[in-house]
Scaffold this motif. Structure first.
Motif, short mmCIF file in Angstrom:
data_model
loop_
_atom_site.label_atom_id
_atom_site.label_comp_id
_atom_site.label_asym_id
_atom_site.label_seq_id
_atom_site.Cartn_x
_atom_site.Cartn_y
_atom_site.Cartn_z
N SER A 76 -3.67 -0.60 8.37
CA SER A 76 -4.91 -1.11 7.78
C SER A 76 -5.31 -2.40 8.49
O SER A 76 -4.47 -3.23 8.83
N LYS A 77 -6.59 -2.55 8.68
CA LYS A 77 -7.09 -3.75 9.37
C LYS A 77 -7.35 -4.83 8.33
O LYS A 77 -8.48 -5.03 7.87
N THR A 78 -6.26 -5.51 7.95
CA THR A 78 -6.36 -6.51 6.89
C THR A 78 -5.57 -7.76 7.25
O THR A 78 -4.51 -7.67 7.88
N GLY A 79 -6.09 -8.93 6.88
CA GLY A 79 -5.37 -10.19 7.07
C GLY A 79 -4.87 -10.40 8.48
O GLY A 79 -5.50 -10.02 9.48
N GLY A 80 -3.68 -11.00 8.58
CA GLY A 80 -3.08 -11.25 9.89
C GLY A 80 -2.71 -9.99 10.62
O GLY A 80 -2.69 -9.95 11.86
N GLN A 81 -2.41 -8.92 9.88
CA GLN A 81 -2.10 -7.64 10.51
C GLN A 81 -3.29 -7.14 11.32
O GLN A 81 -3.13 -6.65 12.44
N GLY A 82 -4.47 -7.26 10.76
CA GLY A 82 -5.68 -6.80 11.44
C GLY A 82 -6.02 -7.61 12.67
O GLY A 82 -6.85 -7.18 13.50
N LEU A 100 3.61 3.82 9.30
CA LEU A 100 2.42 3.60 8.48
C LEU A 100 2.47 2.22 7.84
O LEU A 100 3.47 1.86 7.23
N SER A 101 1.40 1.46 7.99
CA SER A 101 1.33 0.15 7.34
C SER A 101 -0.03 0.00 6.65
O SER A 101 -0.93 -0.66 7.16
N PRO A 102 -0.16 0.62 5.46
CA PRO A 102 -1.45 0.61 4.75
C PRO A 102 -1.61 -0.59 3.81
O PRO A 102 -2.20 -0.47 2.73
N SER A 103 -1.10 -1.74 4.19
CA SER A 103 -1.09 -2.92 3.31
C SER A 103 -2.48 -3.29 2.82
O SER A 103 -3.47 -3.20 3.56
N ARG A 104 -2.52 -3.74 1.58
CA ARG A 104 -3.76 -4.31 1.04
C ARG A 104 -3.92 -5.75 1.49
O ARG A 104 -5.03 -6.27 1.61
N SER A 105 -2.79 -6.44 1.69
CA SER A 105 -2.79 -7.82 2.16
C SER A 105 -1.58 -8.01 3.05
O SER A 105 -0.49 -7.54 2.72
N GLY A 145 0.80 -1.22 0.00
CA GLY A 145 0.00 0.00 0.00
C GLY A 145 0.83 1.27 0.00
O GLY A 145 0.36 2.32 0.46
N THR A 146 2.04 1.19 -0.53
CA THR A 146 2.91 2.36 -0.57
C THR A 146 2.27 3.49 -1.37
O THR A 146 2.41 4.67 -1.03
N ASP A 147 1.57 3.13 -2.44
CA ASP A 147 0.89 4.15 -3.25
C ASP A 147 -0.17 4.89 -2.43
O ASP A 147 -0.35 6.10 -2.57
N ILE A 148 -0.85 4.15 -1.54
CA ILE A 148 -1.86 4.77 -0.68
C ILE A 148 -1.19 5.70 0.33
O ILE A 148 -1.68 6.79 0.61
N ALA A 149 -0.05 5.25 0.86
CA ALA A 149 0.68 6.07 1.83
C ALA A 149 1.14 7.38 1.19
O ALA A 149 1.06 8.46 1.81
N ILE A 150 1.61 7.31 -0.06
CA ILE A 150 2.08 8.50 -0.77
C ILE A 150 0.92 9.46 -1.04
O ILE A 150 1.03 10.67 -0.84
N ALA A 151 -0.23 8.90 -1.47
CA ALA A 151 -1.40 9.74 -1.73
C ALA A 151 -1.89 10.41 -0.45
O ALA A 151 -2.24 11.60 -0.46
#
Length: 354
Positions: free
Chosen positions: A281-287, A256-261, A191-197
């Protein structure tokens, strides 16, 4: 024996976790790494393993030679258990040929890509892994495999962090401004693109620096940044990989950890230990991580990400936030220690397959 499709430029948390198994009586690790390790910096620490009396091999480029190498290793070292980390079809096929009557313990370090897989590659994996013993590094990972593999044993052992590694900090100049940090070696997945945006929008109202750490694919990141900004702004820094990652965590304020997965969320746990504020981001094992004080946001929701990051900036030095970070640093040491992981692996795997 650990067959690892791993060739990072440093041992990192992964190898340290495997080494902890040797603290159990009568356990001796043997490693087999991919052929590409011969051509990059990983060959240096692999050679160092052998110099320190650890047994480590690198696969041959030729499949036939690799088959004979694997047979020789199994016989010469009297291997009793085969642990498989990550996967590639070539070595999995070789394992099926050489170890057709020996159970393979397969550690699943990532989410299974297709929730309802039906393609040819999935059918090949079903054939190759059908009798294996699978372990997900988080319950989210295990669940993604259960959707697709009905005839295998699938269990969960939450991954662990070698926290001692995070006590080693190299010299690094911290910015006077608030510092945000994210990972950038896989732009879409992380999700680096999301972090940059998000940072581009946030920078309209706040003065800060965004540090993007790139372990690989740095050219891809640079190309992406130039497509967004033409000229990379001075408030964005691209940082190279380092063995002592705590150097970067300690020099930053907010991770920041905006991972999609995300299979587990190693970096989030490491950031918590280093007492960073965390927006994730609340996703996968991270969430599924239980860490006090994390600013969770809905994955891929840019507006939610912005709101939570702005709140993290505003609350950065509050007494309540500092207390949460102290508590989080203590709690992750208990929840995700190598001792917990090692004992769970031994109890689950070695006892069941003895």
């Amino acid at each position: 024996m650990h067959i690892c499709d791993y060739s990072a430029p440093y041992k990192g948390n992964f190898i340290k976790s495997l080494e902890s198994l040797e603290t159990i009586e009568n356990v001796k690790n043997i490693y087999l790494f991919p052929h590409r390790a011969k051509a990059n910096k990983s060959v240096e620490w692999i050679n160092a393993l052998n110099e320190n009396e650890t047994i480590a091999y690198i696969q041959e480029e030729n499949i036939i030679k690799t088959i004979f190498l694997l047979k020789r290793i199994l016989k010469e070292h009297k291997v009793t258990h085969i642990f498989r980390h990550f996967y590639d079809i070539k070595i999995d096929a070789i394992l099926k040929i050489v170890c057709y009557n020996k159970p393979v313990v397969r550690f699943c370090h990532g989410m299974y890509a297709d929730k309802n897989a039906t393609g040819i590659m999935h059918k090949v994996r079903n054939f190759l892994w059908g009798k294996d013993f699978l372990i997900g590094v988080s319950e989210a990972v295990s669940e993604s495999y259960r959707h697709n593999f009905n005839n295998v044993n699938i269990h969960t052992v939450d991954n662990a962090i070698f926290f001692d590694r995070l006590n080693v900090v190299d010299e690094f100049q911290k910015q006077d401004k608030v510092s945000l940090m994210c990972m950038g070696y896989n732009i879409k997945t992380k999700g680096t693109d999301i972090a940059i945006a998000m940072a581009q929008k946030l920078h309209e109202n706040y003065d800060f620096v965004l540090n993007i750490v790139v372990a690989a694919n740095d050219e891809e990141l640079e190309k992406y940044l130039k497509s967004v900004f033409v000229t990379i702004p001075e408030w964005i820094n691209v940082l190279p990989p380092v063995e002592n990652i705590a150097t970067y965590f300690n020099a930053n304020d907010i991770f920041l950890s905006p991972s999609r997965s995300e299979a587990f969320g190693y970096a989030v746990v490491e950031a918590a230990y280093c007492k960073n504020s965390i927006v994730a981001s609340k996703t996968g094992g991270q969430g599924q991580l239980k860490i006090d004080g994390v600013y969770w946001f809905e994955s891929e929701n840019l507006d939610d990400f912005y709101v939570k990051t702005e709140l993290a900036v505003k609350e950065l030095n509050s007494g309540e936030k500092n207390l949460q970070k102290e508590n989080a640093a203590k709690s992750v040491q208990n929840a995700y220690s190598l001792d917990e992981w090692r004992n769970a692996v031994i109890n689950l795997v070695l006892n069941k397959l003895r």
